[in-house]
Design a protein around this motif. Structure first.
Motif, PDB file in Angstrom:
ATOM      1  N   LYS A 138      32.045  40.765  49.707  1.00 57.30           N
ATOM      2  CA  LYS A 138      32.286  40.582  48.268  1.00 57.30           C
ATOM      3  C   LYS A 138      33.391  41.500  47.775  1.00 57.30           C
ATOM      4  O   LYS A 138      34.265  41.089  47.012  1.00 57.30           O
ATOM      5  CB  LYS A 138      31.007  40.865  47.468  1.00 57.30           C
ATOM      6  CG  LYS A 138      30.049  39.705  47.410  1.00 57.30           C
ATOM      7  CD  LYS A 138      28.875  40.052  46.512  1.00 57.30           C
ATOM      8  CE  LYS A 138      27.785  39.004  46.622  1.00 57.30           C
ATOM      9  NZ  LYS A 138      26.537  39.444  45.992  1.00 57.30           N
ATOM     10  N   ASN A 139      33.352  42.766  48.213  1.00 61.54           N
ATOM     11  CA  ASN A 139      34.376  43.730  47.795  1.00 61.54           C
ATOM     12  C   ASN A 139      35.753  43.324  48.287  1.00 61.54           C
ATOM     13  O   ASN A 139      36.740  43.455  47.555  1.00 61.54           O
ATOM     14  CB  ASN A 139      34.032  45.136  48.291  1.00 61.54           C
ATOM     15  CG  ASN A 139      32.866  45.743  47.542  1.00 61.54           C
ATOM     16  OD1 ASN A 139      32.483  45.251  46.479  1.00 61.54           O
ATOM     17  ND2 ASN A 139      32.284  46.787  48.091  1.00 61.54           N
ATOM     18  N   GLU A 140      35.845  42.842  49.523  1.00 61.75           N
ATOM     19  CA  GLU A 140      37.126  42.389  50.081  1.00 61.75           C
ATOM     20  C   GLU A 140      37.683  41.222  49.273  1.00 61.75           C
ATOM     21  O   GLU A 140      38.865  41.177  48.958  1.00 61.75           O
ATOM     22  CB  GLU A 140      36.965  41.971  51.548  1.00 61.75           C
ATOM     23  CG  GLU A 140      37.004  43.118  52.514  1.00 61.75           C
ATOM     24  CD  GLU A 140      38.314  43.872  52.503  1.00 61.75           C
ATOM     25  OE1 GLU A 140      39.383  43.239  52.578  1.00 61.75           O
ATOM     26  OE2 GLU A 140      38.271  45.109  52.398  1.00 61.75           O
ATOM     27  N   ALA A 141      36.798  40.271  48.928  1.00 62.52           N
ATOM     28  CA  ALA A 141      37.234  39.106  48.151  1.00 62.52           C
ATOM     29  C   ALA A 141      37.745  39.548  46.783  1.00 62.52           C
ATOM     30  O   ALA A 141      38.745  39.040  46.281  1.00 62.52           O
ATOM     31  CB  ALA A 141      36.081  38.125  47.988  1.00 62.52           C
ATOM     32  N   ARG A 142      37.065  40.520  46.170  1.00 67.02           N
ATOM     33  CA  ARG A 142      37.478  41.004  44.859  1.00 67.02           C
ATOM     34  C   ARG A 142      38.825  41.715  44.944  1.00 67.02           C
ATOM     35  O   ARG A 142      39.659  41.622  44.050  1.00 67.02           O
ATOM     36  CB  ARG A 142      36.416  41.962  44.296  1.00 67.02           C
ATOM     37  CG  ARG A 142      36.546  42.142  42.802  1.00 67.02           C
ATOM     38  CD  ARG A 142      35.480  43.031  42.193  1.00 67.02           C
ATOM     39  NE  ARG A 142      34.130  42.571  42.449  1.00 67.02           N
ATOM     40  CZ  ARG A 142      33.179  43.320  42.989  1.00 67.02           C
ATOM     41  NH1 ARG A 142      33.436  44.563  43.373  1.00 67.02           N
ATOM     42  NH2 ARG A 142      31.968  42.844  43.173  1.00 67.02           N
ATOM     43  N   LYS A 143      39.050  42.431  46.061  1.00 69.79           N
ATOM     44  CA  LYS A 143      40.306  43.150  46.250  1.00 69.79           C
ATOM     45  C   LYS A 143      41.492  42.200  46.367  1.00 69.79           C
ATOM     46  O   LYS A 143      42.572  42.475  45.861  1.00 69.79           O
ATOM     47  CB  LYS A 143      40.214  43.984  47.530  1.00 69.79           C
ATOM     48  CG  LYS A 143      40.609  45.424  47.336  1.00 69.79           C
ATOM     49  CD  LYS A 143      40.531  46.166  48.642  1.00 69.79           C
ATOM     50  CE  LYS A 143      39.228  46.946  48.715  1.00 69.79           C
ATOM     51  NZ  LYS A 143      39.103  47.719  49.941  1.00 69.79           N
ATOM     52  N   ARG A 144      41.277  41.066  47.070  1.00 68.36           N
ATOM     53  CA  ARG A 144      42.364  40.109  47.289  1.00 68.36           C
ATOM     54  C   ARG A 144      42.668  39.274  46.061  1.00 68.36           C
ATOM     55  O   ARG A 144      43.698  38.612  46.004  1.00 68.36           O
ATOM     56  CB  ARG A 144      42.023  39.185  48.459  1.00 68.36           C
ATOM     57  CG  ARG A 144      42.356  39.808  49.787  1.00 68.36           C
ATOM     58  CD  ARG A 144      42.193  38.821  50.915  1.00 68.36           C
ATOM     59  NE  ARG A 144      41.198  39.344  51.833  1.00 68.36           N
ATOM     60  CZ  ARG A 144      39.992  38.846  52.006  1.00 68.36           C
ATOM     61  NH1 ARG A 144      39.601  37.795  51.341  1.00 68.36           N
ATOM     62  NH2 ARG A 144      39.155  39.392  52.863  1.00 68.36           N
ATOM     63  N   GLN A 145      41.778  39.281  45.084  1.00 63.84           N
ATOM     64  CA  GLN A 145      41.950  38.455  43.901  1.00 63.84           C
ATOM     65  C   GLN A 145      43.096  39.004  43.040  1.00 63.84           C
ATOM     66  O   GLN A 145      43.173  40.199  42.812  1.00 63.84           O
ATOM     67  CB  GLN A 145      40.638  38.507  43.113  1.00 63.84           C
ATOM     68  CG  GLN A 145      40.403  37.389  42.181  1.00 63.84           C
ATOM     69  CD  GLN A 145      38.971  37.444  41.647  1.00 63.84           C
ATOM     70  OE1 GLN A 145      38.366  38.500  41.577  1.00 63.84           O
ATOM     71  NE2 GLN A 145      38.455  36.314  41.273  1.00 63.84           N
ATOM     72  N   LYS A 146      43.973  38.139  42.546  1.00 66.59           N
ATOM     73  CA  LYS A 146      45.088  38.558  41.709  1.00 66.59           C
ATOM     74  C   LYS A 146      44.945  37.926  40.335  1.00 66.59           C
ATOM     75  O   LYS A 146      44.872  36.716  40.200  1.00 66.59           O
ATOM     76  CB  LYS A 146      46.416  38.113  42.350  1.00 66.59           C
ATOM     77  CG  LYS A 146      47.652  38.226  41.463  1.00 66.59           C
ATOM     78  CD  LYS A 146      48.152  39.635  41.365  1.00 66.59           C
ATOM     79  CE  LYS A 146      49.482  39.706  40.655  1.00 66.59           C
ATOM     80  NZ  LYS A 146      49.429  40.054  39.274  1.00 66.59           N
ATOM     81  N   LEU A 147      44.899  38.775  39.322  1.00 62.37           N
ATOM     82  CA  LEU A 147      44.846  38.272  37.952  1.00 62.37           C
ATOM     83  C   LEU A 147      46.273  37.972  37.508  1.00 62.37           C
ATOM     84  O   LEU A 147      47.148  38.822  37.623  1.00 62.37           O
ATOM     85  CB  LEU A 147      44.231  39.314  37.015  1.00 62.37           C
ATOM     86  CG  LEU A 147      42.724  39.474  37.104  1.00 62.37           C
ATOM     87  CD1 LEU A 147      42.281  40.725  36.362  1.00 62.37           C
ATOM     88  CD2 LEU A 147      42.035  38.262  36.522  1.00 62.37           C
TER      89      LEU A 147
END
Length: 173
Positions: free
Chosen positions: A78-87
């Motif tokens: 979950k943390n990895e997915a959140r890190k890769r997310q770009k706003l």
């Protein structure tokens, strides 16, 4: 068909109340469909937990694994997915109808940087005083911006007059 788990996360060990489960052992090998009680015994023998990984399947799929380690791995994913997310942010560039060539180049350089970062750009062209009599100059400038950035950006919001300003939004391709 049994209801999916109501608590947060999968059901483990004695929380599994279905009569039969499809068991996968700690090595990832399918052991087949068996009564829940014998699956629990197999998990105890291995010194690990029986975790329901797919409660909606028929019969539910249970795996023998270390539950603490499983939860830790899920949290890491979950943390990895959140890190890769770009706003995507909308950056604003303000122009005037009679902008000088060099000033325009400086603004264009900033816009290129914004597009490389994956952000959208809102181009605002403000008219003051007598400039309101010549909105075609503003439209001409925004058409030039559109043409200059055609390879790297697409127009999301066509140039439009809003009060004393003309607005256009560009998004990276």
């Amino acid at each position: 068909m049994p209801a999916p788990p109501s608590k947060d996360g999968p059901r483990i060990n004695d929380e599994i109340r279905v009569p039969r489960v499809l068991l996968i052992d700690q090595h990832g090998e399918k052991q087949g469909i068996m009564p829940t009680s014998s699956a629990l015994e197999a998990a105890e023998e291995a010194g690990l937990d029986l975790v329901e990984v797919s409660p909606t399947a028929d019969p539910p799929v249970c795996k023998i694994l270390d539950y603490g380690k499983y939860k830790f791995q899920e949290q890491k994913k979950k943390n990895e997915a959140r890190k890769r997310q770009k706003l995507v942010e909308v950056k604003e560039i303000k122009l005037r109808p009679n902008i000088d060539i060099h000033d325009y180049e400086v603004k264009a350089k900033a816009m290129h940087r914004f597009f490389e970062e994956g952000d959208k750009v809102k181009v605002t062209l403000r008219f003051r005083g007598g400039e309101m009599r010549h909105p075609e100059l503003g439209m001409k400038l925004l058409q030039q911006v559109k043409a200059d950035f055609d390879p790297v950006a697409k127009v999301e919001y066509e140039p439009r007059m809003e009060g004393r300003q003309m607005i256009m939004i560009l998004a990276p391709r």
